[in-house]
Design a protein around this motif. Structure first.
Motif, PDB file in Angstrom:
ATOM      1  N   ASP A   1      -8.042   1.476  -2.952  1.00 44.63           N
ATOM      2  CA  ASP A   1      -8.525   1.230  -1.567  1.00 44.63           C
ATOM      3  C   ASP A   1      -8.682  -0.393  -1.459  1.00 44.63           C
ATOM      4  O   ASP A   1      -9.948  -0.754  -1.636  1.00 44.63           O
ATOM      5  N   THR A   2      -7.590  -0.948  -1.087  1.00 48.92           N
ATOM      6  CA  THR A   2      -7.683  -2.627  -1.116  1.00 48.92           C
ATOM      7  C   THR A   2      -8.695  -3.161  -0.175  1.00 48.92           C
ATOM      8  O   THR A   2      -9.502  -4.171  -0.388  1.00 48.92           O
ATOM      9  N   ILE A   3      -8.665  -2.697   1.007  1.00 53.93           N
ATOM     10  CA  ILE A   3      -9.460  -2.981   2.025  1.00 53.93           C
ATOM     11  C   ILE A   3     -10.928  -2.942   1.422  1.00 53.93           C
ATOM     12  O   ILE A   3     -11.870  -3.855   1.763  1.00 53.93           O
ATOM     13  N   GLY A   4     -11.281  -1.764   1.116  1.00 50.01           N
ATOM     14  CA  GLY A   4     -12.483  -1.532   0.368  1.00 50.01           C
ATOM     15  C   GLY A   4     -12.891  -2.521  -0.502  1.00 50.01           C
ATOM     16  O   GLY A   4     -14.058  -2.921  -0.402  1.00 50.01           O
ATOM     17  N   ILE A   5     -12.122  -2.442  -1.554  1.00 51.60           N
ATOM     18  CA  ILE A   5     -12.447  -3.315  -2.716  1.00 51.60           C
ATOM     19  C   ILE A   5     -12.680  -4.879  -2.249  1.00 51.60           C
ATOM     20  O   ILE A   5     -13.698  -5.302  -2.685  1.00 51.60           O
ATOM     21  N   THR A   6     -11.928  -5.426  -1.206  1.00 51.02           N
ATOM     22  CA  THR A   6     -11.984  -6.757  -0.942  1.00 51.02           C
ATOM     23  C   THR A   6     -12.912  -7.008   0.044  1.00 51.02           C
ATOM     24  O   THR A   6     -13.080  -8.057   0.574  1.00 51.02           O
ATOM     25  N   ARG A   7     -13.549  -6.133   0.833  1.00 50.48           N
ATOM     26  CA  ARG A   7     -14.345  -6.312   2.071  1.00 50.48           C
ATOM     27  C   ARG A   7     -15.384  -7.280   2.022  1.00 50.48           C
ATOM     28  O   ARG A   7     -15.461  -8.215   2.753  1.00 50.48           O
ATOM     29  N   SER A   8     -16.199  -7.293   0.866  1.00 50.94           N
ATOM     30  CA  SER A   8     -17.335  -8.211   0.883  1.00 50.94           C
ATOM     31  C   SER A   8     -16.724  -9.794   0.305  1.00 50.94           C
ATOM     32  O   SER A   8     -17.652 -10.759   0.179  1.00 50.94           O
ATOM     33  N   ILE A   9     -15.537  -9.770   0.011  1.00 49.76           N
ATOM     34  CA  ILE A   9     -15.060 -11.229  -0.628  1.00 49.76           C
ATOM     35  C   ILE A   9     -13.975 -11.692   0.206  1.00 49.76           C
ATOM     36  O   ILE A   9     -13.177 -12.623  -0.044  1.00 49.76           O
TER      37      ILE A   9
ATOM     38  N   GLN B   1       0.876  -1.231   0.015  1.00 51.23           N
ATOM     39  CA  GLN B   1      -0.010   0.066   0.072  1.00 51.23           C
ATOM     40  C   GLN B   1       0.667   1.300   0.095  1.00 51.23           C
ATOM     41  O   GLN B   1       2.102   1.204   0.378  1.00 51.23           O
ATOM     42  N   VAL B   2       0.600   2.227  -0.353  1.00 49.52           N
ATOM     43  CA  VAL B   2       1.260   3.494  -0.275  1.00 49.52           C
ATOM     44  C   VAL B   2       1.231   3.955   0.993  1.00 49.52           C
ATOM     45  O   VAL B   2       0.573   3.513   1.711  1.00 49.52           O
ATOM     46  N   PRO B   3       2.442   4.730   1.282  1.00 51.99           N
ATOM     47  CA  PRO B   3       2.646   5.377   2.699  1.00 51.99           C
ATOM     48  C   PRO B   3       1.307   5.803   3.155  1.00 51.99           C
ATOM     49  O   PRO B   3       0.547   6.497   2.589  1.00 51.99           O
ATOM     50  N   THR B   4       1.209   5.642   4.514  1.00 50.95           N
ATOM     51  CA  THR B   4       0.090   5.993   5.323  1.00 50.95           C
ATOM     52  C   THR B   4      -0.395   7.398   4.933  1.00 50.95           C
ATOM     53  O   THR B   4      -1.569   7.736   4.962  1.00 50.95           O
ATOM     54  N   LYS B   5       0.483   8.318   5.016  1.00 46.59           N
ATOM     55  CA  LYS B   5       0.141   9.751   4.857  1.00 46.59           C
ATOM     56  C   LYS B   5      -0.461  10.173   3.307  1.00 46.59           C
ATOM     57  O   LYS B   5      -1.018  11.011   3.005  1.00 46.59           O
ATOM     58  N   LEU B   6      -0.052   9.072   2.486  1.00 46.31           N
ATOM     59  CA  LEU B   6      -0.723   9.488   1.075  1.00 46.31           C
ATOM     60  C   LEU B   6      -2.219   8.624   0.736  1.00 46.31           C
ATOM     61  O   LEU B   6      -2.657   8.922  -0.184  1.00 46.31           O
ATOM     62  N   ILE B   7      -2.234   7.751   1.823  1.00 46.52           N
ATOM     63  CA  ILE B   7      -3.546   7.200   1.542  1.00 46.52           C
ATOM     64  C   ILE B   7      -4.854   8.153   1.500  1.00 46.52           C
ATOM     65  O   ILE B   7      -4.824   9.076   2.269  1.00 46.52           O
ATOM     66  N   GLY B   8      -5.667   7.742   0.388  1.00 44.19           N
ATOM     67  CA  GLY B   8      -6.608   9.027  -0.057  1.00 44.19           C
ATOM     68  C   GLY B   8      -6.317  10.074  -0.602  1.00 44.19           C
ATOM     69  O   GLY B   8      -7.163  10.920  -0.913  1.00 44.19           O
ATOM     70  N   ASN B   9      -5.097   9.920  -1.248  1.00 48.15           N
ATOM     71  CA  ASN B   9      -4.453  11.109  -1.816  1.00 48.15           C
ATOM     72  C   ASN B   9      -4.365  10.939  -3.509  1.00 48.15           C
ATOM     73  O   ASN B   9      -3.884  11.593  -4.296  1.00 48.15           O
TER      74      ASN B   9
END
Lengths: 206, 597
Positions: free
Chosen positions: B144-152, B129-137
């Motif tokens: 958003d790997t967690i978001g994409i894979t949440r339901s699987i 994943q990109v560095p924490t401070k760049l997440i959402g940037n």
């Protein structure tokens, strides 16, 4: 698995409204409203997993509230959903299966307290002011903000009371309504920790 | 509400460390990348299927520097990597491990993760994943790997603090392996891999919200034993959960002791030897006529580690109309989901069968078995063998004869998959690997490669990949991996120059409009394709060539062999219950088109 009453898309709601069809379908006999309380890890990820489960599995969601409990690592959700008892049984077990949920309980069928908070902004004139205040008094509504031509009331109570209040205020010109959704708790001396878990103690279903 | 994904981790970790002097520890702080490598070693990981990239480059650096005990297999595409991990997991019963970079690396794993979720395969997928401070940037290669894979996924973690890394890895393997197995995603921001902490690998983790089923309820097991004793036409309906629980032998003993006929799902194949007279083969859409007849006439269905999938039941309200249902499953959410259970036993299949077996007495089922034998004689599995044309069923039967059933067979998705299920007659658990729930074309080749890595040094049975011409090319690039590691897998491409299963539906239900299913103009030359990847390529076009080609293929033991079996394109999989139809409306042979629509 499909629920009998899936959540409608905005397009479906608009289409039904245009055609003059009811937006809430008639409830079949075995379909009941259920109030489910969920204790979960106090993180956004946990919250999203719970909500996501409803959309991914096609379960209907009427109201969701969430807030921290006395333990800052635990938050409590109250979910109101509609469906037949078999579907609700499914919902409970699916919720319980999530790793972030600590406790899942369907309060319906037992005795429980259910409350909602409503903020309502209404316009007034000198002529209507007394009538508005009278109605609010009957409902034990509290004025939390007042301007020369608007008043904002705070009101708590069961959903039916909130809805009756909104109905009575409508003729005066409601400007805004904000409702919290329902929070609920079982009426008893124990805590969730001492209740027998109906999900884990799954018995044969006939 | 806080945004960190693992509350209490630090508290739990420090508590565990205090109690656990045997945990693997480094005194000096080391980087997250080093912690990762050491944690996988401590977890006993044997093989990592991975592909490097910017976000995980430091892990790859540590792999080169530390030379850990696990082997890293460089895959050609991340989807192939996840299927390899699935094949590894299904063949060995161990957790499969995948390591990929952020962004496209992570999104390419999505199909494999979904496949593992549907088929309850234990996987841990590490994504950069990109560095924490760049997440959402919207950073380069951010997703958003967690978001994409949440339901699987069964669960997922985003690690935000290097001090949580070892604990999270332990928790991920614990969750993937226990209960109903499934995939777990661990998202690793680059700055977490670069920051430092002392390494401590916990011996165990406690997750307060993770509920594993306790010992099964003896009351329910007694009730089930009574129902079995009272039944006159009992049927065991066995699914993949039986194999996951390593309970195939117990199940076989139960069936033989009580003389109860056994039908299995696609994933249950191998849980009960199909050469036993009690075996009815597979049930459901392309199951045997006699298995489905037995379902429709049974007075008791004993479902063991199965989930009443729509491909099994067809129209659910007319399925097994006379039967009471005993449902044994580890996942309470599966009970009564599709078919209401009269007796539900939640628990590990092995633990349940261990308790049930002594309570079940031998039964007299002679009349019931005789009835089933009549159905078997009435409509056996059969295909045309006299016109001199090559058919997939014959190829599969010859592979079965060649191996005697002592082989691990990995099939793809489509007609050849159903023929493999029908004609291979599996004898042993974990010898049939396929994509059932998600039905992922392109699964077989990488899964066979993963199985080959898993069974190295454990078994000398051949690994046979049976694929179609459509599915094979979906992940054909992974031949490069098989060739690089000199894996002697046998790849049988059942080549009818068509997307055969779709073609079958088009012929049956869409008036012969073969819309976009003809591959004859676009298929590669599979022999040349194999050779381009440094594999051996062989071909058979007539039935009499099959044995010789297999003989030649089995002589090769230092490279993969791809065999292009050119079969007739018009062949259809029968019997068949049309989608959504009742099990009693089974089609047993080719009829005039649309006779039953």
């Amino acid at each position: 698995m499909q629920t009998e009453m899936p959540t409608l898309t905005p397009q479906q709601i608009l289409r039904r409204r245009k055609a003059g069809e009811p937006i809430l379908p008639d409830e079949p006999e075995q379909v009941h409203r259920h109030t489910i309380t969920v204790l979960l890890e106090n993180t956004i990820g946990a919250l999203i997993r719970v909500v996501n489960l409803f959309s991914a599995r096609g379960f209907n969601l009427e109201s969701v509230t969430v807030g921290e409990t006395d333990d800052p690592t635990v938050s409590r959700m109250t979910i109101v959903t509609t469906g037949n008892d078999r579907i609700i049984g499914q919902v409970l077990r699916q919720l319980d299966r999530l790793i972030d949920t600590l406790h899942v309980e369907d309060l319906s069928g037992s005795s429980f307290v259910e409350r909602e908070l409503c903020l309502l902004k209404v316009s007034y004139t000198n002529e209507t002011r007394a009538a508005i205040m009278d109605t609010a008094e009957i409902f034990r509504g509290k004025v939390v903000d007042i301007t020369p031509n608007t008043m904002t009331f705070e009101l708590t109570g069961p959903t039916s009371k909130i809805e009756a209040f909104i109905k009575l205020m409508k003729p005066h010109g409601i400007l805004e309504v904000a409702r919290s959704g329902r929070v609920a708790m079982r009426r008893s001396s124990g805590s969730w920790l001492t209740h027998e878990d109906p999900v884990l103690k799954l018995s044969a279903e006939r | 509400m806080r945004t960190d994904t693992i509350p209490l981790v630090r508290a739990v970790r420090s508590a565990l460390n205090a109690e656990d002097p045997s945990a693997k520890v480094t005194a000096e702080p080391v980087t997250g990348a080093e912690i990762f490598v050491r944690a996988l070693e401590a977890e006993g990981v044997e093989v990592v299927f991975g592909h490097p990239g910017g976000a995980v480059i430091h892990i790859y650096d540590e792999i080169a520097r530390l030379k850990p005990r696990f082997q890293h297999i460089l895959v050609r595409h991340e989807q192939g990597g996840t299927h390899m991990a699935e094949g590894y997991a299904k063949a060995t019963g161990r957790v499969g491990t995948v390591l990929v970079t952020s962004g496209p690396g992570a999104t390419n794993t999505v199909t494999g993760i979904a496949d593992a979720y549907m088929d309850s395969v234990p996987l841990v997928v590490f994504t950069g994943q990109v560095p924490t401070k760049l997440i959402g940037n919207d950073a380069f290669q951010e997703t958003d790997t967690i978001g994409i894979t949440r339901s699987i996924t069964k669960h997922s973690f985003l690690v935000r603090d290097v001090r949580d890394l070892a604990w999270t890895i332990k928790a991920a393997y614990h969750i993937a392996r226990t209960g109903r197995p499934g995939p777990v995603v661990v998202d690793l921001p680059k700055d977490v891999l670069l920051s430092r902490a002392p390494f401590t690998y916990p011996e165990e983790v406690h997750l307060r919200g993770y509920k594993l089923p306790g010992p099964p309820d003896p009351e329910r097991i007694r009730e089930a034993a009574e129902m079995i004793a009272a039944s006159r036409r009992p049927l065991l309906y066995v699914g993949g959960g039986t194999i996951n629980a390593n309970a195939a032998e117990l199940l076989t003993r139960l069936a033989r002791k009580a003389r109860i006929p056994v039908t299995t799902t696609l994933h249950g194949l191998g849980a009960f030897p199909e050469d036993d007279p009690l075996s009815l083969g597979m049930l459901g859409m392309h199951g045997t006529w006699y298995a489905n007849q037995a379902v429709q006439h049974a007075d008791l269905i004993i479902a063991v580690g199965a989930r009443f999938d729509d491909r099994v039941t067809g129209r659910v309200d007319t399925w097994a109309p006379h039967a009471k249902v005993i449902h044994i499953d580890i996942d309470p959410a599966c009970i009564s989901k599709n078919v209401p259970a009269d007796c539900a036993i939640v628990g590990d299949v092995r633990a349940v069968l261990e308790q049930l077996l002594p309570l079940v007495a031998p039964k007299d089922t002679k009349a019931w078995l005789a009835e089933i034998e009549q159905w078997r004689a009435e409509c056996p599995l059969t295909y045309e063998t006299h016109d001199g044309k090559l058919r997939a069923q014959y190829v599969i039967e010859r592979i079965r004869a060649k191996t005697g059933g002592h082989a691990v067979v990995v099939s793809d998705v489509g007609q050849h998959q159903m023929w493999t299920a029908q004609y291979f007659r599996f004898l042993h658990p974990r010898t049939h690997i396929t994509s059932g729930g998600l039905g992922t074309m392109g699964f077989a080749l990488p899964a066979a490669i993963g199985a080959a890595f898993g069974l190295r040094g454990r078994s000398d049975w051949p690994i046979v990949c049976i694929s179609g011409d459509g599915g094979f090319v979906m992940n054909a690039q992974e031949l490069g991996v098989a060739a690089a590691h000199r894996l002697p897998i046998k790849v049988a491409v059942i080549n009818n120059n068509f997307l055969g299963m779709v073609r079958q539906w088009q012929e049956l239900f869409h008036e012969h409009r073969f819309s976009h299913t003809d591959l004859s103009d676009t298929n590669p030359d599979f022999v040349e394709l194999a050779e381009a990847f440094h594999c051996v390529g062989l071909r058979a076009t007539r039935p009499e060539e099959v044995d010789a080609v297999l003989e030649e293929a089995w002589k090769v033991n230092d490279r993969p062999v791809v065999i292009d079996f050119q079969v007739v394109k018009e062949e259809m999989v029968f019997p068949m219950v049309p989608a959504g139809a009742s099990t009693s409306e089974m089609i047993t042979k080719r009829l005039t088109p649309n006779a039953f629509v």
